[in-house]
Design an enzyme around this catalytic site. Sequence first.
Site, PDB file in Angstrom:
ATOM      1  N   LEU A  43      -6.417 -23.105   6.659  1.00 26.62           N
ATOM      2  CA  LEU A  43      -7.674 -23.718   6.078  1.00 26.62           C
ATOM      3  C   LEU A  43      -8.243 -23.521   7.434  1.00 26.62           C
ATOM      4  O   LEU A  43      -8.439 -24.857   7.699  1.00 26.62           O
ATOM      5  CB  LEU A  43      -6.915 -25.086   5.668  1.00 26.62           C
ATOM      6  CG  LEU A  43      -5.354 -25.526   4.898  1.00 26.62           C
ATOM      7  CD1 LEU A  43      -4.908 -27.243   5.629  1.00 26.62           C
ATOM      8  CD2 LEU A  43      -6.261 -25.314   3.691  1.00 26.62           C
ATOM      9  N   THR A 148     -11.306  -5.204  -1.680  1.00 26.18           N
ATOM     10  CA  THR A 148     -12.637  -5.285  -2.187  1.00 26.18           C
ATOM     11  C   THR A 148     -13.177  -4.197  -2.563  1.00 26.18           C
ATOM     12  O   THR A 148     -12.562  -3.074  -2.085  1.00 26.18           O
ATOM     13  CB  THR A 148     -13.561  -5.981  -1.436  1.00 26.18           C
ATOM     14  OG1 THR A 148     -14.973  -5.463  -1.211  1.00 26.18           O
ATOM     15  CG2 THR A 148     -13.137  -5.301   0.081  1.00 26.18           C
ATOM     16  N   ASP A 149     -14.282  -3.891  -3.630  1.00 25.69           N
ATOM     17  CA  ASP A 149     -14.130  -2.472  -3.629  1.00 25.69           C
ATOM     18  C   ASP A 149     -15.766  -2.202  -2.195  1.00 25.69           C
ATOM     19  O   ASP A 149     -16.308  -0.745  -2.031  1.00 25.69           O
ATOM     20  CB  ASP A 149     -16.139  -2.450  -4.456  1.00 25.69           C
ATOM     21  CG  ASP A 149     -17.026  -3.665  -4.516  1.00 25.69           C
ATOM     22  OD1 ASP A 149     -17.026  -4.333  -3.659  1.00 25.69           O
ATOM     23  OD2 ASP A 149     -17.793  -3.916  -5.445  1.00 25.69           O
ATOM     24  N   GLU A 150     -15.682  -3.116  -1.605  1.00 27.17           N
ATOM     25  CA  GLU A 150     -16.557  -2.492  -0.564  1.00 27.17           C
ATOM     26  C   GLU A 150     -16.086  -1.575   0.874  1.00 27.17           C
ATOM     27  O   GLU A 150     -16.471  -1.015   1.354  1.00 27.17           O
ATOM     28  CB  GLU A 150     -17.461  -3.856   0.857  1.00 27.17           C
ATOM     29  CG  GLU A 150     -17.838  -4.745   0.184  1.00 27.17           C
ATOM     30  CD  GLU A 150     -17.917  -6.185   0.587  1.00 27.17           C
ATOM     31  OE1 GLU A 150     -18.450  -5.780   1.548  1.00 27.17           O
ATOM     32  OE2 GLU A 150     -18.463  -7.387   0.184  1.00 27.17           O
ATOM     33  N   SER A 176     -11.743  -3.568   8.019  1.00 27.50           N
ATOM     34  CA  SER A 176     -10.832  -4.705   8.439  1.00 27.50           C
ATOM     35  C   SER A 176      -9.390  -5.430   7.225  1.00 27.50           C
ATOM     36  O   SER A 176      -8.565  -4.497   6.878  1.00 27.50           O
ATOM     37  CB  SER A 176     -11.112  -5.683   9.353  1.00 27.50           C
ATOM     38  OG  SER A 176     -11.821  -7.170   8.038  1.00 27.50           O
ATOM     39  N   LYS A 177     -10.916  -4.308   5.948  1.00 26.73           N
ATOM     40  CA  LYS A 177     -10.149  -4.796   4.494  1.00 26.73           C
ATOM     41  C   LYS A 177      -9.481  -3.556   4.627  1.00 26.73           C
ATOM     42  O   LYS A 177      -8.280  -3.350   3.888  1.00 26.73           O
ATOM     43  CB  LYS A 177     -10.872  -5.344   3.659  1.00 26.73           C
ATOM     44  CG  LYS A 177     -11.962  -6.765   3.149  1.00 26.73           C
ATOM     45  CD  LYS A 177     -10.435  -7.654   3.471  1.00 26.73           C
ATOM     46  CE  LYS A 177      -9.331  -8.161   1.801  1.00 26.73           C
ATOM     47  NZ  LYS A 177      -8.753  -8.822   1.752  1.00 26.73           N
ATOM     48  N   ASN A 202     -17.948  -8.153  -6.563  1.00 26.83           N
ATOM     49  CA  ASN A 202     -18.952  -9.420  -6.022  1.00 26.83           C
ATOM     50  C   ASN A 202     -18.344 -10.205  -6.977  1.00 26.83           C
ATOM     51  O   ASN A 202     -18.998 -10.184  -7.953  1.00 26.83           O
ATOM     52  CB  ASN A 202     -19.753  -9.823  -5.902  1.00 26.83           C
ATOM     53  CG  ASN A 202     -20.052  -8.880  -4.633  1.00 26.83           C
ATOM     54  OD1 ASN A 202     -20.178  -6.995  -4.149  1.00 26.83           O
ATOM     55  ND2 ASN A 202     -20.837  -9.263  -3.559  1.00 26.83           N
ATOM     56  N   ASN A 203     -17.230 -11.229  -6.781  1.00 22.67           N
ATOM     57  CA  ASN A 203     -17.510 -12.305  -7.603  1.00 22.67           C
ATOM     58  C   ASN A 203     -18.334 -13.641  -7.584  1.00 22.67           C
ATOM     59  O   ASN A 203     -19.067 -13.575  -6.490  1.00 22.67           O
ATOM     60  CB  ASN A 203     -15.797 -13.178  -7.134  1.00 22.67           C
ATOM     61  CG  ASN A 203     -14.856 -11.946  -7.435  1.00 22.67           C
ATOM     62  OD1 ASN A 203     -13.712 -12.867  -8.383  1.00 22.67           O
ATOM     63  ND2 ASN A 203     -14.587 -10.375  -7.398  1.00 22.67           N
ATOM     64  N   LEU A 213     -24.251 -15.744  -1.457  1.00 24.62           N
ATOM     65  CA  LEU A 213     -25.168 -15.688  -1.830  1.00 24.62           C
ATOM     66  C   LEU A 213     -25.784 -16.051  -3.324  1.00 24.62           C
ATOM     67  O   LEU A 213     -27.245 -16.931  -3.053  1.00 24.62           O
ATOM     68  CB  LEU A 213     -25.226 -14.139  -2.664  1.00 24.62           C
ATOM     69  CG  LEU A 213     -26.964 -13.668  -2.934  1.00 24.62           C
ATOM     70  CD1 LEU A 213     -28.149 -13.823  -2.194  1.00 24.62           C
ATOM     71  CD2 LEU A 213     -27.090 -12.473  -4.035  1.00 24.62           C
ATOM     72  N   ASP A 302     -33.181  -7.779   6.820  1.00 24.96           N
ATOM     73  CA  ASP A 302     -32.120  -6.989   6.308  1.00 24.96           C
ATOM     74  C   ASP A 302     -31.037  -7.498   7.078  1.00 24.96           C
ATOM     75  O   ASP A 302     -31.025  -7.192   9.033  1.00 24.96           O
ATOM     76  CB  ASP A 302     -32.347  -5.773   5.942  1.00 24.96           C
ATOM     77  CG  ASP A 302     -31.371  -5.303   4.991  1.00 24.96           C
ATOM     78  OD1 ASP A 302     -30.592  -6.150   4.021  1.00 24.96           O
ATOM     79  OD2 ASP A 302     -31.264  -4.031   4.476  1.00 24.96           O
ATOM     80  N   PRO A 304     -27.526  -5.901   9.208  1.00 24.74           N
ATOM     81  CA  PRO A 304     -27.828  -4.355   9.591  1.00 24.74           C
ATOM     82  C   PRO A 304     -26.687  -3.974   8.700  1.00 24.74           C
ATOM     83  O   PRO A 304     -26.017  -4.463   8.589  1.00 24.74           O
ATOM     84  CB  PRO A 304     -27.200  -4.482  11.690  1.00 24.74           C
ATOM     85  CG  PRO A 304     -27.439  -6.494  10.939  1.00 24.74           C
ATOM     86  CD  PRO A 304     -27.252  -6.539   9.764  1.00 24.74           C
TER      87      PRO A 304
END
Length: 365
Positions: A43, A148-150, A176-177, A202-203, A213, A302, A304
């Site tokens: 939480l 994630t795809d990142e 980290s992912k 991205n969801n 975003l 932008d 970094p």
Amino acid sequence: MLPLLNTQIKRVLITGGAGFIGGALVRRLLRDTKVKIFNLDKLGYASDLTSINQSLAALSSIAEDRYQLMQVDLADAATTAEAVKFADPDLVMHLAAESHVDRSIDGPEQFLESNIIGTFNLLQALRNHWDKLPKERQQLFRLHHVSTDEVFGSLGATGRFSENTPYDPRSPYSSSKAASDHLVNAWHHTYGLPVVLTNCSNNYGPWQFPEKLIPVVILKAVAQEPIPLYGDGGNVRDWLYVEDHVDALLLVANLGKVGSSYCIGGHGEHSNKQIVQAICDHLDRLRPSKKPHASLITLVTDRPGHDRRYAIDPARIMEELGWEPKHCLEEGLETTVQWYLQNLDWCEKLQKSPGYVGERIGVIK
Ligand code: NAD
């Protein structure tokens, strides 16, 4: 039609169920299955239980008996182990993570604690749980790690990520992912823990925390404030409606091949500039103002190390498991804009909460 989950699965532990995607998953399981759901979440600032409480209120009192919230921080090994013992799960869907790239630039430690140490603590607790299960339940058990795809880094103008793309994470969040994905795979190969992994793009959709975003753009535009667009606005993401992600997650949890990973993306490639413009166009129709909302768009410094382009080749999940997204970006975005317009009071409540940061973050001074 196949049931959403194997009917032998009775107890599902979801980590991060108070977040955006975890909340959508909990609501779906409450609505469309009979499983007992354990929602383990620390939480944190990005958590909100309004949507789950609304679902529980709309369902019968039996649904309430099927749902249990456990406020636990995965960074704490002992309470994580106790929570796993208590939930005694047949299936674990691990979504808990610190998830905001800009926050990871300002404060990476939290990301290492939650995403790496948290996953490690969960794996240790699950290994202990799985080892002690009777044979039949051992065979049924799965850990589904949601990623994630990142983790794949940044693409040039062409190409798409697939399950064979080498890892090349470039932000504290994505690294980290990536580390957590490697740990999950290692616990499978070394200890035999039955795992499946997914890497999604991205969801977007209802109930997303107002710092991400799409909600930021909607809320800034509604407030007639400058709409920040990072860099030249040309960064491309492969946008997927959150309910399509939930469909994919349940398919993989149910039918995915143990030890495999699946890339999830809905052919929704758009630049940030296109997304922001599309939201402004929807707002011009749904909530006209004196000037077009796009006149509020303001280019800002932008991020970094901002990854230029992400795109997913979802062939494996489509061909092996028959998944396909039901929402195109045009329609999903309109639904999302409408939802935020109808739920401005919810956004305001979160914007007033102590964890919300309204100003620009993730810029190295
Ligand atoms: P979110 O930030 O909205 O929710 C994450 C939840 O995890 C929060 O409720 C938070 O309190 C909880 N959490 C974080 N650290 C924890 C800890 N140490 N112990 C217990 N709970 C903890 O995130 P989201 O957008 O719903 O993403 C969920 C998962 O999906 C994440 O693992 C993320 O990496 C992955 N993912 C997200 C996207 C996206 O576009 N949002 C895309 C692909 C994959």
